[in-house]
Design a protein around this motif. Structure first.
Motif, mmCIF file in Angstrom:
data_model
loop_
_atom_site.group_PDB
_atom_site.id
_atom_site.type_symbol
_atom_site.label_atom_id
_atom_site.label_comp_id
_atom_site.label_asym_id
_atom_site.label_seq_id
_atom_site.Cartn_x
_atom_site.Cartn_y
_atom_site.Cartn_z
ATOM 1 N N VAL A 187 -5.347 -2.798 0.623
ATOM 2 C CA VAL A 187 -6.134 -1.611 0.286
ATOM 3 C C VAL A 187 -7.177 -1.956 -0.766
ATOM 4 O O VAL A 187 -6.843 -2.495 -1.838
ATOM 5 C CB VAL A 187 -5.222 -0.477 -0.244
ATOM 6 N N TYR A 230 -9.267 -0.162 -3.267
ATOM 7 C CA TYR A 230 -9.106 1.165 -3.868
ATOM 8 C C TYR A 230 -10.262 1.448 -4.838
ATOM 9 O O TYR A 230 -10.511 0.664 -5.767
ATOM 10 C CB TYR A 230 -7.769 1.196 -4.603
ATOM 11 N N HIS A 272 -11.551 4.200 -7.467
ATOM 12 C CA HIS A 272 -11.135 5.402 -8.202
ATOM 13 C C HIS A 272 -12.282 6.393 -8.364
ATOM 14 O O HIS A 272 -13.426 6.124 -7.960
ATOM 15 C CB HIS A 272 -10.523 5.035 -9.558
ATOM 16 N N SER A 292 -5.212 5.092 -13.017
ATOM 17 C CA SER A 292 -4.823 5.430 -11.647
ATOM 18 C C SER A 292 -3.512 4.773 -11.220
ATOM 19 O O SER A 292 -3.110 4.899 -10.063
ATOM 20 C CB SER A 292 -5.923 4.992 -10.668
ATOM 21 N N ILE A 305 -1.567 4.511 -7.542
ATOM 22 C CA ILE A 305 -1.495 3.240 -6.833
ATOM 23 C C ILE A 305 -0.050 2.853 -6.529
ATOM 24 O O ILE A 305 0.242 2.240 -5.497
ATOM 25 C CB ILE A 305 -2.204 2.142 -7.659
ATOM 26 N N LEU A 310 1.623 3.284 -3.044
ATOM 27 C CA LEU A 310 1.101 2.332 -2.074
ATOM 28 C C LEU A 310 1.787 0.979 -2.221
ATOM 29 O O LEU A 310 2.257 0.381 -1.251
ATOM 30 C CB LEU A 310 -0.414 2.180 -2.246
ATOM 31 N N VAL A 338 -2.889 -3.658 -3.307
ATOM 32 C CA VAL A 338 -3.989 -2.772 -3.707
ATOM 33 C C VAL A 338 -4.912 -3.504 -4.684
ATOM 34 O O VAL A 338 -4.464 -3.986 -5.730
ATOM 35 C CB VAL A 338 -3.457 -1.484 -4.367
ATOM 36 N N ALA A 350 -8.092 -2.875 -7.039
ATOM 37 C CA ALA A 350 -8.830 -1.765 -7.657
ATOM 38 C C ALA A 350 -9.930 -2.311 -8.564
ATOM 39 O O ALA A 350 -9.728 -3.308 -9.275
ATOM 40 C CB ALA A 350 -7.882 -0.882 -8.463
ATOM 41 N N TYR A 382 -10.057 2.811 0.483
ATOM 42 C CA TYR A 382 -9.524 4.101 0.022
ATOM 43 C C TYR A 382 -10.400 4.599 -1.122
ATOM 44 O O TYR A 382 -10.444 3.991 -2.189
ATOM 45 C CB TYR A 382 -8.076 3.909 -0.461
#
Length: 290
Positions: free
Chosen positions: A88, A90, A92, A101, A105, A108, A115, A117, A160
């Motif tokens: 993912v 990600y 925000h 976040s 997270i 997931l 993930v 980010a 996402y």
């Protein structure tokens, strides 16, 4: 009769001066109204936090990326301890930073998704000041780093986007359709212009925003760009009780999106889907990539 006219004139003058004075007062004391009038995007759309939340419960790596000579950004790659389901990317929303976040997270990661980010410039440890073009460049640089770190596995890639990050998610997905397998939007903007109109406190400011779309982020407009994403599963999530971004944004994005697509209407607060509906969210995301 003259006396009545004189009294009426003075009354109207006092009202006009009072309204004018109140307007000046609000302009001087309300930073958001001042930003709307001045069209200062750095204050209208971005609310970064430098306070870092604890990540001690995660297995993660932190990366420092050079975007420009004076701009470095930080990204975080969270890895699950169970069999991986997918990767993912990600993005925000307007407030906080990637570590804030962490609670969103975690569902997931706990369910097998790695993930990655990104913190835009000005967010968390990242240097600089956020602005429209800058956060796009930051997201693009981070996405390339994400791809370089995941390209050798066989897992599906999911972009996402949360709230303001949804517009960036749509842009990144549109530009990388051969490298993305699914798109998830949670409480996303349909456009910066529409958000400015929604939040403008006075009708003359709303009209100013309506009549000048060229002043609003034309490089990427979610409701326009999503039409150009083809043959990709899309999950568009929005709460009917969203106080941050009205549900009309999600519905308009869904209407413009091409099939295959799913609209999931929830009852959670703004961007709290993963907190309030973790099991259903994981199920729906997993279905996108099966």
């Amino acid at each position: 009769m003259k006396k009545v006219i004189k009294i009426t004139s003075w009354t109207l003058l006092i009202i006009v001066l009072s309204v004018f004075g109140f307007g000046i007062y609000k302009y001087q004391t309300d930073a958001m109204i001042r930003a709307m009038i001045q069209e200062d995007e750095s204050k209208l759309y971005y609310y970064p936090s430098k306070e870092m939340a604890s990540l001690e419960s995660f297995n993660y790596s932190e990366y420092k990326l050079q975007v420009e000579d004076s701009i470095t950004i930080y990204t975080y790659h969270f890895k699950p301890s169970i069999k991986h389901r997918g990767n993912v990317f990600y993005i925000h929303g307007a407030g906080g930073n990637a570590t804030v976040s962490a609670g969103l997270i975690k569902p997931l990661v706990d369910n097998g998704f790695s993930v990655y980010a990104v913190d835009w410039r000005g967010y968390g440890k990242s240097k600089g000041k956020p602005n429209y073009k800058g956060v796009l460049k930051d997201t693009e640089v981070a996405f390339e780093d994400f791809i370089s770190k995941t390209q050798n596995d066989t897992l599906k890639t999911i972009v996402y986007g949360m709230s303001l990050g949804g517009q960036l998610a749509i842009k990144i997905t549109k530009d990388n359709q051969d490298r993305v397998d699914a798109l998830v939007l949670d409480s996303s903007f349909e456009s910066a212009q529409k958000i400015a109109i929604d939040y403008a406190p006075f009708e003359f400011i709303k009209n100013k925003h309506r009549n000048h779309p060229e002043k609003f982020n034309q490089d990427y407009v979610g409701v326009r760009d999503i039409k150009h994403i083809h043959n990709m599963p899309k999950l568009i999530i929005h709460s009917r009780h969203d106080q941050g971004v009205p549900i009309s944004h999600g519905r308009n994005l869904f209407e413009k999106a091409k099939e295959p697509k799913v609209f999931w209407e929830t009852d959670s607060p703004h961007i709290m889907t993963l907190r309030d509906y973790p099991k259903e969210a994981i199920t729906r995301i997993t279905e996108l990539i099966q």
